[in-house]
Design a protein around this motif. Structure first.
Motif, PDB file in Angstrom:
ATOM      1  N   ARG A  34       0.836  -1.197   0.000  1.00 40.02           N
ATOM      2  CA  ARG A  34       0.000   0.000   0.000  1.00 40.02           C
ATOM      3  C   ARG A  34       0.875   1.253   0.000  1.00 40.02           C
ATOM      4  N   ALA A  35       1.935   1.228   0.816  1.00 43.72           N
ATOM      5  CA  ALA A  35       2.829   2.381   0.895  1.00 43.72           C
ATOM      6  C   ALA A  35       3.558   2.637  -0.417  1.00 43.72           C
ATOM      7  N   GLN A  36       3.804   1.581  -1.189  1.00 50.60           N
ATOM      8  CA  GLN A  36       4.499   1.725  -2.469  1.00 50.60           C
ATOM      9  C   GLN A  36       3.546   2.045  -3.620  1.00 50.60           C
ATOM     10  N   GLY A  37       2.255   2.024  -3.324  1.00 43.05           N
ATOM     11  CA  GLY A  37       1.278   2.256  -4.378  1.00 43.05           C
ATOM     12  C   GLY A  37       1.170   1.083  -5.335  1.00 43.05           C
ATOM     13  N   LEU A  38       1.492  -0.102  -4.840  1.00 40.62           N
ATOM     14  CA  LEU A  38       1.455  -1.321  -5.655  1.00 40.62           C
ATOM     15  C   LEU A  38       0.361  -2.258  -5.149  1.00 40.62           C
ATOM     16  N   THR A  39       0.019  -3.231  -5.956  1.00 41.72           N
ATOM     17  CA  THR A  39      -0.993  -4.205  -5.552  1.00 41.72           C
ATOM     18  C   THR A  39      -0.441  -5.615  -5.629  1.00 41.72           C
ATOM     19  N   PHE A  40      -1.062  -6.513  -4.889  1.00 33.77           N
ATOM     20  CA  PHE A  40      -0.748  -7.938  -4.944  1.00 33.77           C
ATOM     21  C   PHE A  40      -2.009  -8.697  -4.578  1.00 33.77           C
ATOM     22  N   LYS A  41      -2.019  -9.980  -4.865  1.00 33.55           N
ATOM     23  CA  LYS A  41      -3.163 -10.827  -4.518  1.00 33.55           C
ATOM     24  C   LYS A  41      -2.799 -11.673  -3.305  1.00 33.55           C
ATOM     25  N   SER A  42      -3.631 -11.576  -2.285  1.00 31.63           N
ATOM     26  CA  SER A  42      -3.386 -12.295  -1.034  1.00 31.63           C
ATOM     27  C   SER A  42      -4.097 -13.637  -1.050  1.00 31.63           C
ATOM     28  N   LEU A  43      -3.370 -14.702  -0.670  1.00 29.70           N
ATOM     29  CA  LEU A  43      -3.979 -16.030  -0.580  1.00 29.70           C
ATOM     30  C   LEU A  43      -3.621 -16.632   0.784  1.00 29.70           C
TER      31      LEU A  43
END
Length: 339
Positions: free
Chosen positions: A165-174
């Motif tokens: 969030r701080a980097q302004g990036l996204t990922f998918k959490s599993l």
């Protein structure tokens, strides 16, 4: 005057009763039972797992045995109970276990809000990821939009989410309920990365068919302290568990080993060494332990570096460099107060 006298008598009775009330704690239960019940996490190489002889081994298990050595004089008088990470809080609060070496991350919200105490950290680490070499992941940024497996409800989950969030990036959490399930999902290709502490990742990697096909990034999402937990409200037991951890660290500070401690107890001219090993002072009495509790910890289980090396370091299959897990004088974060 009569009221004052009655009040004083009542106060005296309360004060007199206090030691007895305090005495009815975990220490007395362990002594009466003749066995220490220690909760450990999901089976994890290097931390808590069964070896070929069906014996529990690992870093966390060794501290279970160190607590038993201090309290009962015998490191083998311990019942290792694999309760998992999520169940450890309630197991402590209910008295099912006496201490948990599930090695939770020391967080203020846990220490203050879950009716448990973290007596002291015994491992410094951070959160990173393991990926397949073929994916050529060199940084966390390279996992933009990727799926990351992790244990559900853990500090790992929040730490990773906050970083992206701080980097302004996204990922998918599993997320998964157990670390074993996380590892299995990663090994079957359900996610691009497996996130947790480097030492745990190294242990799981050893169990894969082709360990060399996986790599662990050097970067860390955070630097964390791990430690055992005890139920809140028993200061005597809290002091004992903290002192046992300090005893293993102090052994390294004083150059004590399992082989040399007994002789040092008799011949050392260092007052702190003699107090640690029980030949001077009344430290054991203060905690409700035998005078030689520290000697038993060091001779039966070893110093901190010995525990680390045989389970995670140079004498183990993982061979993980200690990093932060060295004495302050050697560039690490560990130090023990004088005994």
């Amino acid at each position: 005057m009569k009221l004052l006298t009655t009040a004083l008598i009542g106060l005296a009775s309360l004060v007199a009763a206090t030691p007895a009330a305090q005495a009815e704690g975990v220490l007395d239960r362990v002594k009466a039972r003749g066995e220490l019940r220690c909760g450990v996490g999901d089976p994890t190489p290097g931390w808590h797992s069964l070896n070929n002889d069906n014996r529990w081994v690992g870093f966390g298990v060794d501290y279970c045995r160190a607590f038993a050595a201090a309290v009962l004089g015998d490191a083998e008088k311990v019942a290792i109970m694999p309760i998992g990470w999520a169940s450890s809080y309630e197991a402590l609060r209910s008295g099912e276990i006496d201490v948990a070496t599930t090695s939770h991350t020391y967080r203020i919200e846990r220490d203050t809000g879950l009716q448990v105490n973290f007596p002291s950290a015994y491992f410094f680490t951070g959160i990173t990821v393991m990926t397949r070499k073929e994916h050529e992941i060199r940084s966390f940024e390279d996992l933009e939009g990727a799926t990351i497996c992790h244990i559900s409800g853990s500090s790992d989950e929040a730490t990773i989410a906050e970083w992206y969030r701080a980097q302004g990036l996204t990922f998918k959490s599993l997320p998964f309920d157990t670390m074993t399930a996380v590892s299995e999902a990663y090994s079957k290709g359900r996610c691009d990365a497996f996130a947790t502490e480097p030492a745990l990742l190294a242990g799981f990697r050893l169990g894969y068919a082709n360990p060399d096909e996986h790599e662990i990034l050097n970067d860390l999402f955070s630097i964390d302290a791990l430690g055992p937990m005890v139920a809140e409200g028993d200061e005597q037991w809290n002091n004992i568990t903290r002192s046992v951890i300090f005893a293993t660290v102090a052994a390294d500070q004083y150059g004590l080993t399992a082989e040399s401690a007994a002789e040092a107890a008799k011949s050392s001219d260092n007052a702190s060494v003699r107090r640690l090993l029980g030949t001077e002072g009344e430290l054991g009495k203060f905690m409700g332990l035998p005078a030689d509790w520290g000697l038993q910890v060091v001779t039966q289980v070893g110093s901190y570096s010995a525990i680390y090396d045989r389970n995670l370091g140079k004498d183990s299959a993982s061979k993980i460099e200690p990093g932060y897990n060295r004495l302050v004088r050697d560039g690490g974060l560990f130090w023990s107060p004088s005994f």
